[in-house]
Design a protein around this motif. Structure first.
Motif, short mmCIF file in Angstrom:
data_model
loop_
_atom_site.label_atom_id
_atom_site.label_comp_id
_atom_site.label_asym_id
_atom_site.label_seq_id
_atom_site.Cartn_x
_atom_site.Cartn_y
_atom_site.Cartn_z
N HIS A 232 0.84 -1.20 0.00
CA HIS A 232 0.00 0.00 0.00
C HIS A 232 0.87 1.25 0.00
O HIS A 232 0.70 2.15 -0.84
N ASP A 233 1.79 1.34 0.95
CA ASP A 233 2.62 2.54 1.06
C ASP A 233 3.49 2.73 -0.18
O ASP A 233 3.65 3.85 -0.68
N HIS A 234 4.05 1.64 -0.67
CA HIS A 234 4.90 1.70 -1.85
C HIS A 234 4.12 2.19 -3.07
O HIS A 234 4.56 3.12 -3.76
N LEU A 235 2.96 1.60 -3.33
CA LEU A 235 2.19 2.00 -4.50
C LEU A 235 1.65 3.43 -4.37
O LEU A 235 1.60 4.17 -5.36
N GLU A 236 1.26 3.81 -3.17
CA GLU A 236 0.77 5.18 -2.97
C GLU A 236 1.86 6.19 -3.34
O GLU A 236 1.60 7.18 -4.03
N SER A 237 3.08 5.92 -2.90
CA SER A 237 4.19 6.82 -3.23
C SER A 237 4.56 6.74 -4.71
O SER A 237 4.76 7.77 -5.37
N ALA A 260 -7.21 1.92 -2.59
CA ALA A 260 -8.39 1.59 -1.78
C ALA A 260 -8.46 0.10 -1.51
O ALA A 260 -8.84 -0.34 -0.41
N ALA A 261 -8.10 -0.72 -2.51
CA ALA A 261 -8.16 -2.17 -2.33
C ALA A 261 -7.17 -2.66 -1.29
O ALA A 261 -7.39 -3.71 -0.66
N LEU A 262 -6.08 -1.91 -1.08
CA LEU A 262 -5.06 -2.31 -0.10
C LEU A 262 -5.25 -1.64 1.26
O LEU A 262 -4.64 -2.08 2.24
N THR A 263 -6.06 -0.60 1.32
CA THR A 263 -6.26 0.12 2.57
C THR A 263 -6.94 -0.78 3.59
O THR A 263 -8.02 -1.33 3.35
#
Length: 302
Positions: A232-237, A260-263
């Motif tokens: 999640h953190d990696h893809l968000e960044s 959203a799917a990873l949150t």
């Protein structure tokens, strides 16, 4: 980490000498000549319209080092690097985003290996493993983490041979001189496994489309699954900096759907070995009913 020498030249630049005398110069500065040198080879290597950036796209990403260094409460650094021999001949190039990750039990950082290429004349020299070692060390150094500590997680996009049109498959294979399946096999040998997540690359610019013809893979990740919080953190960044370049995505876009799917997800995301699926393709077994290489990898594994 496999370096003969590692030194930081300035806050935005780094120099390396790999075993065998290969010189690596990396920079986080959009005005650096390293970017132009990187782009020389990049422009030859990447031809599919939805997979490539123009020079100004790289400039925008690197400029975000000044404004997005600590976005989302995480430390980031976007870099480009070139590999050259003792005479200054270009051997290859790398573009990646490094993100510090503060998750118990997870690697200390994640790297989005956005683009990596090796010039045709330099292939077959074992540069890929050396390049990955260089990326791991410079990523940790750029994030002010211990370069001798645990390695970062590395993620990479790859063409999905089951999602490419015959024309795209032929064009990219002819241009690179490397078959799509053979390319996946090279990455499988350095520990790449498919992230079992419905990945779509958001559009790189307003003139491009989201790309659902890619495999998302983790390279030599520890364990059989990726921590969902880390992903999640990696893809968000990655989406915010390397893909969207700091600009807001339209509501309901590919990036926001995946985040959203990873949150809040607690179950780790499985990693699927590539080798069984590659053997399946090499044996000419049918792929009817498989929507993607990820689906095939899941079936072939079982």
């Amino acid at each position: 980490m496999g370096f003969a020498e590692v030194k930081q030249h300035r806050p935005s630049g780094y120099g390396f000498v790999l075993p065998g005398g290969v010189r690596v110069t990396a920079s986080a500065d959009p005005a650096s000549p390293v970017l132009r040198r990187f782009f020389e080879g990049y422009d030859r290597a990447f031809v599919l319209p939805d997979e490539r950036e123009e020079l100004d796209g790289f400039e925008k990403c690197l400029a975000l080092n000044a404004t997005h260094r600590h976005a989302f409460g995480r430390t980031h650094c976007e870099l480009v690097a070139v590999l050259e021999d003792e005479t200054g001949t270009l051997l290859g190039g790398i573009n990646f985003l490094a993100t510090a990750i503060d998750r118990a039990g997870a690697p200390p950082a994640a790297v989005a290996l956005n683009y990596v290429y090796v010039e045709e004349a330099a292939r077959g020299r074992g540069l890929l493993r050396q390049t990955l070692s260089a990326v791991r060390s410079v990523a940790l150094t750029a994030l002010d983490l211990d370069p001798e500590g645990p390695p970062p997680a590395i993620f990479i996009e790859q063409n999905d041979p089951l999602r490419l049109t015959p024309e795209e498959y032929a064009e990219d294979t002819a241009h690179s001189g490397l078959d799509q399946v053979d390319r996946l096999a090279i990455w499988a040998r350095v520990g790449a496994r498919v992230v079992d997540f419905p990945y779509v690359q958001p559009a790189l610019s307003a003139d491009q489309q989201p790309d659902d013809g890619l495999i998302y893979a983790a390279v030599d990740y520890p364990g059989e699954a990726v921590d969902a919080g880390l992903l999640h953190d990696h893809l968000e960044s990655f989406f915010t900096i390397s893909v969207l370049k700091g600009e807001a995505e339209p509501p309901g876009g590919a990036a926001s759907r995946q985040i959203a799917a990873l949150t809040g997800r607690t179950a780790p995301v499985a990693l699927l070995p590539m080798a069984p699926a590659l053997d399946w393709l090499r044996m000419g077994r049918g792929v009817e009913g498989f929507d993607s290489f990820r689906d095939l990898a899941r079936e072939a594994r079982d």
